[in-house]
Design an enzyme around this catalytic site. Structure first.
Site, PDB file in Angstrom:
ATOM      1  N   LYS A   1      16.010  37.533  20.727  1.00 35.07           N
ATOM      2  CA  LYS A   1      14.912  37.911  21.626  1.00 35.07           C
ATOM      3  C   LYS A   1      15.333  39.124  22.445  1.00 35.07           C
ATOM      4  O   LYS A   1      16.479  39.192  22.918  1.00 35.07           O
ATOM      5  CB  LYS A   1      14.594  36.713  22.541  1.00 35.07           C
ATOM      6  CG  LYS A   1      13.385  36.885  23.445  1.00 35.07           C
ATOM      7  CD  LYS A   1      13.103  35.583  24.205  1.00 35.07           C
ATOM      8  CE  LYS A   1      11.860  35.634  25.063  1.00 35.07           C
ATOM      9  NZ  LYS A   1      11.584  34.377  25.752  1.00 35.07           N
TER      10      LYS A   1
ATOM     11  N   SER B   1       6.878  32.652  25.128  1.00 37.03           N
ATOM     12  CA  SER B   1       7.050  34.084  24.985  1.00 37.03           C
ATOM     13  C   SER B   1       7.970  34.500  23.833  1.00 37.03           C
ATOM     14  O   SER B   1       7.906  35.646  23.398  1.00 37.03           O
ATOM     15  CB  SER B   1       7.600  34.674  26.295  1.00 37.03           C
ATOM     16  OG  SER B   1       8.891  34.163  26.570  1.00 37.03           O
TER      17      SER B   1
ATOM     18  N   SER C   1       9.077  28.641  26.598  1.00 38.91           N
ATOM     19  CA  SER C   1       9.043  29.810  25.708  1.00 38.91           C
ATOM     20  C   SER C   1       9.833  29.701  24.418  1.00 38.91           C
ATOM     21  O   SER C   1       9.674  30.538  23.538  1.00 38.91           O
ATOM     22  CB  SER C   1       9.499  31.051  26.464  1.00 38.91           C
ATOM     23  OG  SER C   1       8.407  31.565  27.162  1.00 38.91           O
TER      24      SER C   1
HETATM   25  N1  GLN Z   1       4.272  30.566  29.741  1.00 40.92           N
HETATM   26  C1  GLN Z   1       5.293  30.433  30.723  1.00 40.92           C
HETATM   27  C2  GLN Z   1       5.283  31.633  31.646  1.00 40.92           C
HETATM   28  O1  GLN Z   1       4.568  32.525  31.388  1.00 40.92           O
HETATM   29  C3  GLN Z   1       6.629  30.223  30.087  1.00 40.92           C
HETATM   30  C4  GLN Z   1       7.408  31.454  29.825  1.00 40.92           C
HETATM   31  C5  GLN Z   1       8.843  31.205  29.451  1.00 40.92           C
HETATM   32  O2  GLN Z   1       9.272  30.078  29.199  1.00 40.92           O
HETATM   33  N2  GLN Z   1       9.602  32.278  29.486  1.00 40.92           N
HETATM   34  O3  GLN Z   1       5.953  31.695  32.605  1.00 40.92           O
END
Ligand code: GLN
Length: 470
Positions: free
Chosen positions: A67, A142, A166
């Site tokens: 990532k 994400s 994410s």
């Molecule tokens: N959807 C969540 C957010 O936007 C999770 C994101 C994540 O785990 N990095 O914060």
């Protein structure tokens, strides 16, 4: 992969095949932000080692994607943001140096929502990633690039980061395994922080065994991250232990209002399968789940506001001439490069902890976090595991929720609990509905990561999904 292990083909040939597959597929998937042109050179070095009889590491010949918020030395690390479009990491994250020591091959950096804020990859400044099961649908996020690249066989494993789901959310949407370990199991050194008090790096793989394998390599104490725990374990040994006699609670607050009927029916099927494996399942309650999303966004926005304050375009940033600006207006102008979602979080993050509002928002959110933790620990006195679907809805089409931040936030309802409480949680691909994957989530108490993998492996053994149609 087996062909490489058996010596039927060289690491170089296998890496070249992988890169070729990325070149063929990635126009339609767009998992990769950057394909590593060095990968073949890395492979040649490993082949040489093999030829000369030198010992090679456990990951030899494994093409891995990373990532793009995890630093690889001398490689661009953009966080899918224009703000960091030119940033080249000056050092390796601890997870990267551990993989390098084991001769892994980094095939490239993969897409995410900008600074890991979002759950569809639509907030990437470089265009969204597509779901390999159906390219009209979002891959989750994400870490959407990580999950899509593993699902589409563009690599054998990936590392993502999980602040509120994410790793697990895109794993669920793309039909692969995603694991968020106990807080502190994997070093965060070299992960660009979003909300560091709750986030963890986690593997995304095609099988639970591969996740255990990755964990053996990347987990463990790190003097560069004081939150890491020293609890060395072999996650692969005993992975077949099964779940005979285990007690499992089904979190009712995660299968209630708003759940898609197909996801509810998959959950019921999972319960039947788990019972078939000798576990007992019953309804369990986590009352604080109803406040968890609000608390999660309050805490993460506060931490994000502070973490992202460092992007002033003086130390990190992009090329913006200073002429015509005085100091403050230069920084303000430079920061307009952030996308809309990150900007929303930073504005929220300035407001909720501010004098006069902290008691009403930030401190209240911390109380919810504490109560939720107490509640879940109470449940773990009774249950070995808790289960719920990873995401209450099916993957959806691009554009469907992008203009409705609250609707998007609510999709996180089943994943944020593990982050707020620091518990390990895994998503296992379980069923398809109209050709779109549904993942089941298993949680356990802190430091029971090995046990979670055993349960996930047992559940996985009951599932046979068709090959991804790409
Ligand atoms: N959807 C969540 C957010 O936007 C999770 C994101 C994540 O785990 N990095 O914060």
């Amino acid at each position: 992969m087996h062909q490489v292990k058996n010596g039927d083909i060289s690491v170089e040939e296998f890496t070249a095949k992988t890169i070729e597959r990325i070149r063929q597929l990635d126009d339609s998937i767009h998992a990769f932000l950057h394909v590593n042109s060095d990968a073949i050179e890395q492979a040649k070095v490993i082949d040489k080692k093999i030829k000369s009889g030198e010992k090679v590491g456990d990951c030899f010949g494994m093409p891995i994607s990373i990532k793009d918020n995890i630093c690889i030395k001398d490689t661009k690390t953009t966080c899918a943001s224009k703000m960091l479009q030119d940033f080249v990491a000056p050092y390796d994250a601890t997870v990267i140096s551990r993989l390098k020591q084991q001769d892994a091959i980094f095939v490239g950096k993969v897409n995410l929502d900008e600074f890991a804020m979002g759950l569809t990859t639509e907030f990437s400044a470089y265009g969204p990633t597509h779901n390999p099961w159906n390219v009209d649908y979002v891959p989750g996020g994400s870490s959407g690039g990580s999950a899509a690249s593993v699902s589409a066989f563009e690599c054998v494993a990936s590392l993502g980061s999980d602040t509120g789901g994410s790793v697990r959310n895109p794993a669920s949407f793309c039909g692969v395994v995603g694991f968020k370990p106990t807080y502190g199991l994997i070093s965060r050194f070299g992960l660009i922080s979003y909300a560091n008090s709750i986030e963890q790096i986690g593997p995304i793989t095609r099988t639970v065994k591969d996740t255990a394998f990755m964990l053996n390599i990347v987990s463990g104490h790190d003097s560069n991250d004081d939150t890491t725990v020293d609890n060395p374990q072999d996650y692969l040994s005993g992975i077949d232990a099964g779940i005979e006699g285990k007690k499992i609670g089904i979190i009712q607050e995660m299968v209630g209002d708003g759940i898609d009927p197909a996801v509810l029916s998959a959950t019921k099927n999972a319960v039947t399968k788990l019972e078939g494996l000798g576990a007992t399942c019953e309804d369990a309650h986590l009352e604080m789940v109803k406040y968890s999303v609000a608390a999660y966004y309050t805490i993460t926005a506060t931490e994000a506001g502070s973490n992202l304050a460092r992007y002033d375009n003086l130390l990190y940033g992009y090329d913006l001439p200073v002429e015509g600006y005085e100091f403050n207006s230069y920084i303000s102008k430079a920061r307009t490069k952030f996308g809309p979602e990150v900007t929303r979080r930073m504005i929220l993050g300035g407001f909720v902890p501010s004098a006069g509002h902290a008691g009403r928002y930030f401190l209240k959110a911390l109380k919810v976090k504490q109560k939720l933790t107490r509640e879940i620990e109470h449940l773990f006195k009774k249950y070995d595991y808790l289960i719920a679907p990873t995401v209450p809805i099916l993957p959806f089409k691009f554009g469907e929720k992008i203009d409705d931040p609250i609707a998007l936030f609510l999709v996180d309802i089943n994943t944020v609990t593990a982050n707020l409480t620091g518990k390990p949680a895994i998503s296992v691909p379980f069923e398809l509905s109209n050709g779109l994957p549904i993942g089941m989530q298993i949680l356990a108490n802190s430091n029971e990561d090995k046990s979670v993998l055993q349960a996930a492996h047992a559940l996985e053994s009951t599932v046979k999904l068709p090959e991804v149609p790409i």
